[in-house]
Every structure is written in structure tokens, then in C-alpha cells.
Scaffold this active site. Structure first.
Site, PDB file in Angstrom:
ATOM      1  N   LYS A 171      11.765 109.682  17.008  1.00 48.57           N
ATOM      2  CA  LYS A 171      12.659 109.637  16.943  1.00 48.57           C
ATOM      3  C   LYS A 171      13.623 107.845  15.460  1.00 48.57           C
ATOM      4  O   LYS A 171      14.606 107.439  15.460  1.00 48.57           O
ATOM      5  CB  LYS A 171      12.918 108.345  18.758  1.00 48.57           C
ATOM      6  CG  LYS A 171      14.954 108.346  18.496  1.00 48.57           C
ATOM      7  CD  LYS A 171      15.183 107.809  20.030  1.00 48.57           C
ATOM      8  CE  LYS A 171      16.568 107.944  20.755  1.00 48.57           C
ATOM      9  NZ  LYS A 171      16.685 107.820  21.818  1.00 48.57           N
ATOM     10  N   GLU A 231      23.693 107.309  24.675  1.00 53.67           N
ATOM     11  CA  GLU A 231      22.940 106.990  26.776  1.00 53.67           C
ATOM     12  C   GLU A 231      23.226 105.707  27.116  1.00 53.67           C
ATOM     13  O   GLU A 231      23.780 106.322  28.225  1.00 53.67           O
ATOM     14  CB  GLU A 231      21.816 106.716  25.676  1.00 53.67           C
ATOM     15  CG  GLU A 231      21.424 107.760  24.565  1.00 53.67           C
ATOM     16  CD  GLU A 231      19.887 107.516  23.929  1.00 53.67           C
ATOM     17  OE1 GLU A 231      19.336 106.016  24.039  1.00 53.67           O
ATOM     18  OE2 GLU A 231      19.142 108.210  23.010  1.00 53.67           O
ATOM     19  N   ASP A 255      18.573 114.342  26.778  1.00 59.77           N
ATOM     20  CA  ASP A 255      18.137 113.062  26.160  1.00 59.77           C
ATOM     21  C   ASP A 255      16.313 112.850  25.313  1.00 59.77           C
ATOM     22  O   ASP A 255      15.910 112.694  26.462  1.00 59.77           O
ATOM     23  CB  ASP A 255      17.471 112.582  27.414  1.00 59.77           C
ATOM     24  CG  ASP A 255      17.342 110.436  27.874  1.00 59.77           C
ATOM     25  OD1 ASP A 255      17.359 110.127  25.897  1.00 59.77           O
ATOM     26  OD2 ASP A 255      17.025 110.036  28.498  1.00 59.77           O
ATOM     27  N   ASP A 264      20.270  99.213  27.865  1.00 61.70           N
ATOM     28  CA  ASP A 264      19.596  99.728  28.272  1.00 61.70           C
ATOM     29  C   ASP A 264      19.055 100.170  26.860  1.00 61.70           C
ATOM     30  O   ASP A 264      18.131  99.823  25.274  1.00 61.70           O
ATOM     31  CB  ASP A 264      20.402 101.130  27.904  1.00 61.70           C
ATOM     32  CG  ASP A 264      19.797 102.348  27.208  1.00 61.70           C
ATOM     33  OD1 ASP A 264      18.257 102.168  27.388  1.00 61.70           O
ATOM     34  OD2 ASP A 264      20.549 103.484  26.796  1.00 61.70           O
TER      35      ASP A 264
END
Lengths: 185, 620
Positions: free
Chosen positions: B86, B183, B25, B205
Site C-alpha cells: 500500500k 477510512e 479495508d 487513524d
């Protein structure tokens, strides 16, 4: 590693899922067959395989997805049935839509624009359910022709009308969504 | 390609031995690596037992530091310590409306932004690769051997460019990528297999920098994603930033330098985390000039200043349900994923919308990595009890082509199940036309200008024909990683002319090979020449940035201040022509110092604007 099932690309969508070539369709049977097929061709089963296996798996899974999405939706299913009849009166080369039908839909679209401008979610919702009702009636009619009485010269026209109604419903639905968001921000 | 091979062919494991497979992850704030051991997915901790690796990379004097080691310097070496890389993946500088929020020295580059560090100019791909490399090392030590394959997770709402960048980073880190996995889908696997669930589930999420909502149908071992939506630039970071803005106002803080911004953001995050358990949080921080900041943030204020962020997550939730043609009441359970979902106001909003309390029985920080590990184990071919399940995922954003008048012709609609192949025929519009320009775009809007441009290429060698006679078939293929290939072919004449493109944001295999070589072959480099080039790049960047700043915000300076900056600019221009990289670095530093106040004033102004309600993060 699972044995590789090679999808016969020449089979029609119905045959692929082992279903009769009909407009009325057992949605559960389609779902089951779809999952069964993906359960043998999906690229996840060949992540460890060589490039050829991966490519074939990807192509086969894409083919199964294409067939599934074409049959799942009544609009594309009707169009696909026409194509199986080698009916070339489809798509852009098809018949002109009747003027009164077009006028009716244009009125609806204008009314929808007005309703959206006035933030009138209720009016928009009423229009949307009207359009959906029309579409359902058209589907029933097409079901009778495809599965019973037989198709005629009018069938391609009805498929076009159904396509038109579905697109209108989609647009109205999007307008309703936009209205929801605006009202909150 | 030999370069990417993890093990030599003759060292390949025998079929009956277990393959070392991991799920990773790669998060905005924290990253994790997990594997399946004795049939159970477990996170692999470091020697001190810590499961998370802060997603922070520092280019230090002595080399690259990652995780906690890098984290320790996020304030005192802010410009060389990259957090939240990211957020920059697959993004150009123009995409980052909030670029000023980052204390980095950005370099605008075609396709993807780059950052100047003391170790040279780095791409977000290279920075992310450092984190992945650290996770790979951890896994290899823990599993006592080379990793055979990895599943790396991406936000479901990541577009083509962001996915490609993530895959490139993993390859750069020497990982054999078995699959890019969304994810929320990974979380659904971990949750669904654990609870033997059936029915429709929503996965909400909210990570450090991205938000996803996925609606899945779980039925007899099939995980079918019905619709997904989200915001790839919305996450817990934004809540920290709201706290920072509030604090600047509440404590009447002067313009802040990058290290102060960083340390106040750290304090903001701690306060945010405290408020999940307590009614008030005391924020105590010391600025570089010795000034102490002491403010108390209450739950009520925090809820108030973040209300519109919470609201911003509910729009995608509604859109996803609409696309799945479902009502909130059709949803059997809502699973919360991501550390940011610990905030009580998020839980309340989700519970209220779905009319049921969300499910939180799995650790929201770990559930994605655990799901990824389960899938990696399956993809690697390790047999487990209970591995008879199948995952059917979708593409989050529509793919299309530019047609006449700058309009988009949609070829693959959003939420199409992958892998998917769709083709459309186009024709020539001029007599004798022998080439056709093809522009691939991604997005939901009708105008090309409002969508993301992915690739442009030309189909040449079309035999001359009358207008409208050629039949050009453009085929889109999206693989199980959600990555796109486009090919075009003229079909009437049997003359085949086709080309396959990689989206322009992706790196070519050649570029990746080069980067890998560079990272291995440091010793053989002519360090001198390299340093000069790096210094020149840096010099050009800062000159460019300063000139732009002077042009747009020059009014913030007095005549004297402006003259000082221009003097430094001139001095730097003189050094730029020479070959002494140390002198050039000195001149760059001098200009940096001369513009420090100016930079703070500009930052201050943008913060002030943000507080005035003109959102600086209003881009989608």
C-alpha cells in the site's frame, strides 16, 4: 430507489435552498436545506443506478455543494449578491482599492512577517483579530446596504475590501499555523 | 465493459432479493472484508476463524500466496514476498525516500514503481489486487455467491494517484467498486450509528503505513466531514523501523542482508505490540549466519525513540482543526482507529491534546471494514432499519493548474465537499495561438514543482485569434470517490474542442483489460518468450541499479571488489544479447551475489545516517 429530483440549474442559489435573497442569512436554515437537498440528489442514493442517473446525481450534488459553499461564506455571498444584481464592477474589472486601505493592509502584512520571523505568536494573533474585526464591520455595513438602505456605487468597492481582508486573515491564520508547527519541531 | 461484469444481465438478482455487498479495508499491514448480516455488520473470518488477512503477497515457485501463507516466508523469501504494498500505490521511485528500507528489487517506471519478482515484474496495483482477490474469494465462499458490489476504503489523505491505483486494483480483482470510502469516515459511520452520536468528532487513524485525521459533524443522520489531513507515509511500520535502528545500535549489529532486516523488523513489531501491555519486551532473533540477537526494549526507551513520530501526527491534527475553524475543546469525542493506536504513548498524546480520554470501545482493527460494510449495504440498495443517513465527504488536497511562471492556480480547494465541479477561464497569451498546454497538479504549495503532477494534456484546434481573445474554460470535476476528471473547451467561437483526461498515474481501461486477460490466459502464453522478456527486464534493472550504486557509493568498495562487480556486469551484458533465459537468469544471480556485500554496506550507511538524525523518511 428514490425518485430522482432534477435540479433546476437556472434557479439562483437562494431559490435553490428556498431562502430569501438577503445578505443576512439564517445559517441553520441554510444547513437544513442543504442537507435536505443532498438527501435526495447525492450520488450515494444512485450507486446502483445506470450511468445517466449517476451522472445526473453527481452533477446535481456538485451544484448543491457549489451553491452551499457560495452562500455559507459571507465574502462569496456578498459577491454572489452583486452578481445577481448584474453588477459588472466585480472581480478584476472592479474599482481600484483606495490607496489608504491598501497601505494599511500592506503595513499589517509587513508587521505579520516581522512577527513571524520573531516567533511572536502574540503579535500575530493581535494582528489577526484586528483584521477579523475590520472584516466583521465591513460585513455589517454590507448587510445594511444589501438588506436595507440599498446598494450604491460604493458597494462593489466594499465587497472588494472585504475579499481583501478575508484573504489577509486567511494568510495570517496560515502563518500562525506554521509558527505553531515550527515551535514544536 | 463486459469484462468487468460480475454477473450476466439475465442473471441479475430480482429487485427484492438481497444483494451481496461487502466492505473491504485494504490495509498496509492487514486487510479485512465485512458484510451486513441480519442488520448487523460483521467481519468475515477465514476457516480458522481469523478475521485479518496479513496484506502480504508472495510470488512463490508454485504460484501466488497471500495472507498468512505468504507471511511465513517474509524473511526466507524476502525479495518475492511483498509486504506493505500500500505504501507503493501511486508512487514513483523518487517519491520513496525510504526505498532502501524495502528488501525488494525495484524497477523505476513512469508513474508508479514496479517490483521484480520471480514471477516477473509486478506493479503495486497487481500486488494489491492479489490481496483483494483473496478477500473476494473469502466473501464469496462465506456468502455463497458472487459479490455484487464492494466499498473499498482508502486513507483520507490519499491523493488522486493513490486513489486511482486502489480503484484499479479492485477492478483488477474483479470487484464492482460501489465507492472508494475514506477510512476515518468509514470508522465514523460504524461508530456514529452504533452510538447514535451527535456533535463534532475527531477520528484519529494511525494505520500500518498511513495517518489520517478527520473532523466530522454528526447531526440527525448526516455525517459531514469538515476537514481532513494526514500523512500518507506515516504509520506503525515507522515505529517498527525506529526499533530496528535502535536495535542495530544497541546490539552493535553488522551490516544486514534483506532476510535479516525482515526478521528483525518482525521482532521489532512484536516488541512494539508487547509494550502496549508490558513494561519491557525481550527481543530475541537469530540472524542468517547463526548469530543471536538478544536485547531488552523498555517502554521508556520505546517512547523516547518514537517521540518525534508521535509529534509528527499532531501537526496534521492541528491543521485539520484550523481548517474546520475549531478548537480542541469543540470536539465532543475522539475515536481511535488503526492497530497502531494501541500504543500507550499515542493514547496519551491524543488525550493530552484534546483534553479527554479517546474512545476505544470499537476494535480499532475492524471498525473501518465494519463501516465500509454498512455503506456497501446501503449503496447496493439493501433495505435496513436505520438506513436513513447520509455521508458528505471532502477532497483532502487542493487541485489546480499550472500558470505562468510555474505557479499554481487553485481550482478546487482542499476540504471541498464532494462531488464538486469548478471551472475557471484562461486565455491565450500569443496572437494566433491555436493550442494550450494544460498541466493539472495537486497539493497545497504555490509552486508547481512542490505539488504532485497529475496529468498533462493539450487543447488543440483553438481558432487563431489575437492574444487574450480566446476564452478557454477548464472544468474540474471530482466525483463521490474523490476521483478527478478535467475537461477544457474554447468558448468564444462556439467551436467546441474538449478533452477529458485520466491522471497519468491511473491505468487506462485498456491496460486493465489487458492485465485481466493476462491473468486468465496464462496457459496460452508462450512461456519461453515471456521468461526471456522477464529475464531481460530484470537484467536491465540490475545493471542500471548497480551502475547507479557504483557511481554514488563506489567509495565503499576496494579496487578488487569493484573489479569483481565490473566483471559480473560485463558477463551479464554478454548474456543479455542471447536468447537463453536460463543463462541470463544465472548471470543476473551472479551479479546479485557479487553485489550483496556492497548492498549491505550501502544499507548500513543509510541506517547510520538515519541514526545520526538525517531522517531518510523526511518526505511528506
Amino acid at each position: 430507489m428514490a425518485a430522482f429530483l432534477v435540479i433546476d440549474f437556472s434557479r439562483d442559489h437562494f431559490a435553490l435552498f428556498g431562502l430569501p435573497q438577503r445578505f443576512r442569512l439564517d445559517a441553520d436554515a441554510l444547513d437544513r436545506a442543504y442537507r435536505q437537498l443532498q438527501g435526495v440528489v447525492h450520488p450515494d442514493l444512485f450507486a446502483n443506478g445506470d450511468d445517466t442517473q449517476k451522472r445526473l446525481a453527481s452533477q446535481s450534488a456538485a451544484r448543491v455543494n457549489e451553491a452551499y459553499s457560495a452562500l455559507k461564506n459571507p465574502v462569496t455571498r456578498a459577491d454572489y449578491l452583486l452578481s445577481l444584481q448584474d453588477n459588472d464592477a466585480r472581480g478584476a474589472s472592479g474599482p481600484q482599492l483606495p490607496v489608504d486601505f491598501l497601505e494599511r493592509q500592506l503595513e499589517r502584512r509587513e508587521a505579520a512577517n516581522d512577527a513571524a520571523a520573531a516567533h511572536d505568536a502574540l503579535a500575530l494573533g493581535t494582528l489577526l483579530s484586528e483584521v477579523r474585526t475590520d472584516a466583521r464591520k465591513m460585513e455589517e455595513r454590507l448587510a445594511e446596504e444589501f438588506d436595507g438602505a440599498g446598494t450604491g456605487d460604493e458597494t462593489p468597492m466594499r465587497v472588494r475590501e472585504l475579499t481583501f481582508l478575508a484573504k489577509l486573515a486567511e494568510d495570517l491564520d496560515a502563518m500562525q499555523g506554521a509558527l505553531d508547527s515550527e515551535d514544536e519541531s | 465493459m463486459a469484462l468487468f461484469q460480475i454477473s450476466e444481465p439475465d442473471e441479475a438478482p430480482a429487485p427484492h432479493t438481497r444483494r451481496r455487498a461487502v466492505g473491504i479495508d485494504l490495509g498496509t499491514t492487514n486487510s479485512l472484508v465485512a458484510t451486513v448480516r441480519h442488520g448487523l455488520a460483521v467481519v468475515l473470518p477465514d476457516e480458522e476463524g481469523r478475521p485479518l488477512v496479513p496484506s502480504i503477497v508472495r510470488y512463490a515457485e508454485k504460484g501466488v500466496e497471500t495472507g498468512y501463507a505468504a507471511m511465513a516466508h517474509q524473511s526466507d523469501d524476502a525479495q518475492n514476498t511483498i509486504v506493505s504494498a500500500k505504501r507503493l500505490m501511486g508512487r514513483g521511485l523518487t517519491d520513496l525516500a525510504d526505498a532502501r528500507r524495502f528488501p525488494y528489487r525495484f524497477v523505476d517506471a513512469p508513474g508508479m514503481v514496479k517490483i521484480t519478482t520471480r514471477s516477473g515484474v509486478k506493479t503495486p496495483v497487481e500486488i494489491s489486487a492479489e490481496i483483494l482477490r483473496a478477500l473476494r474469494t473469502r466473501a464469496e465462499e462465506s456468502l455463497a455467491g458472487a459479490i455484487d458490489g464492494a466499498v473499498v476504503t482508502v486513507p483520507a489523505y490519499f491523493d488522486e494517484a493513490q486513489r486511482q491505483a486502489t480503484k484499479d486494483a479492485a477492478r483488477l480483482a474483479g470487484l464492482n467498486v460501489l465507492r472508494l470510502l475514506n477510512e476515518p469516515t468509514a470508522a465514523a459511520i460504524a461508530y456514529g450509528l452504533d452510538n447514535a452520536s451527535e456533535g463534532v468528532y475527531a477520528i484519529y487513524d494511525l494505520g500500518g503505513g498511513t495517518f489520517d485525521i478527520s473532523i466530522l459533524r454528526l447531526s440527525k443522520g448526516v455525517f459531514e466531514v469538515l476537514a481532513t489531513n494526514g500523512d500518507s507515509a506515516l504509520g506503525g511500520d515507522d515505529f517498527d523501523h525506529r526499533v530496528l535502528c535502535w536495535m542495530i545500535e544497541a546490539a552493535k549489529l553488522p551490516p544486514l542482508a534483506p532476510p535479516d532486516v525482515r526478521s528483525l523488523l518482525v521482532a521489532s513489531r512484536e516488541a512494539k505490540e508487547n509494550l502496549s501491555e508490558h513494561e519491557t519486551a525481550l527481543i530475541l532473533a537469530t540472524l542468517a549466519d547463526g548469530q543471536t540477537v538478544k536485547v531488552t526494549l523498555t517502554k521508556a526507551i520505546f517512547t523516547d525513540i518514537t517521540r518525534n513520530l508521535v509529534g509528527k501526527t499532531m501537526q496534521p491534527v492541528k491543521r485539520a482543526l484550523r481548517d474546520a475553524q475549531l478548537q480542541p475543546g469543540d470536539v465532543q469525542g475522539v475515536v481511535l482507529v488503526g492497530g497502531a493506536t494501541r500504543m500507550p504513548q499515542i493514547r496519551r498524546a491524543v488525550a493530552e491534546f484534546f483534553g479527554q480520554p479517546p474512545l476505544t470501545n470499537l476494535n480499532p482493527d475492524e471498525v473501518v471494514a465494519l463501516g465500509a460494510a454498512v455503506q456497501a449495504n446501503k449503496l447496493a440498495g439493501n433495505q435496513e432499519r436505520n438506513d436513513d443517513w447520509l455521508l458528505l465527504d471532502v477532497i483532502p488536497l487542493s487541485l489546480g493548474l499550472e500558470t505562468m511562471g510555474g505557479l499554481v492556480e487553485r481550482i478546487v480547494p482542499r476540504n471541498a465537499t464532494i462531488p464538486v465541479a469548478r471551472a475557471q477561464e484562461f486565455t491565450t497569451f500569443k496572437d494566433g495561438q491555436t493550442a494550450m498546454a494544460i498541466h493539472v497538479v495537486q497539493g497545497e504549495r504555490d509552486q508547481v514543482a512542490d505539488c504532485r503532477s497529475l496529468a498533462r494534456f493539450e487543447l488543440r484546434g483553438i481558432p487563431p485569434m489575437t492574444a487574450g481573445a480566446a476564452r478557454i474554460r477548464v472544468a474540474f470535476q471530482v466525483d463521490a470517490d474523490g476521483l478527478l476528471d478535467v475537461a477544457a473547451r474554447e468558448e468564444t467561437t462556439g467551436v467546441e474542442s474538449s478533452i477529458t483526461v485520466k491522471p497519468s498515474y491511473g491505468l487506462t481501461d485498456g491496460e486493465i483489460a489487458q492485465m485481466l486477460q493476462d491473468s486468465f490466459a496464462h496457459a496460452e502464453d508462450d512461456m519461453q518468450a515471456r521468461s526471456l522478456v522477464e529475464a531481460q527486464v530484470e537484467a536491465d534493472r540490475i545493471v542500471d541499479a548497480t551502475q547507479t550504486a557504483l557511481a554514488t557509493d563506489g567509495v565503499l568498495l576496494t579496487d578488487d571488489e569493484r573489479a569483481t562487480i565490473e566483471q559480473s556486469l560485463a558477463q551479464l551484458a554478454r548474456m543479455r544479447g542471447g536468447s537463453d533465459h536460463l543463462a541470463l537468469r544465472g548471470a543476473v544471480e551472479a551479479l546479485n551475489r557479487a553485489t550483496e556485500d556492497f548492498a549491505s554496506r550501502r544499507m548500513d550507511r543509510s541506517v547510520a545516517r538515519a541514526l545520526a538524525g538525517k531522517r531518510v523518511d523526511a518526505f511528506q
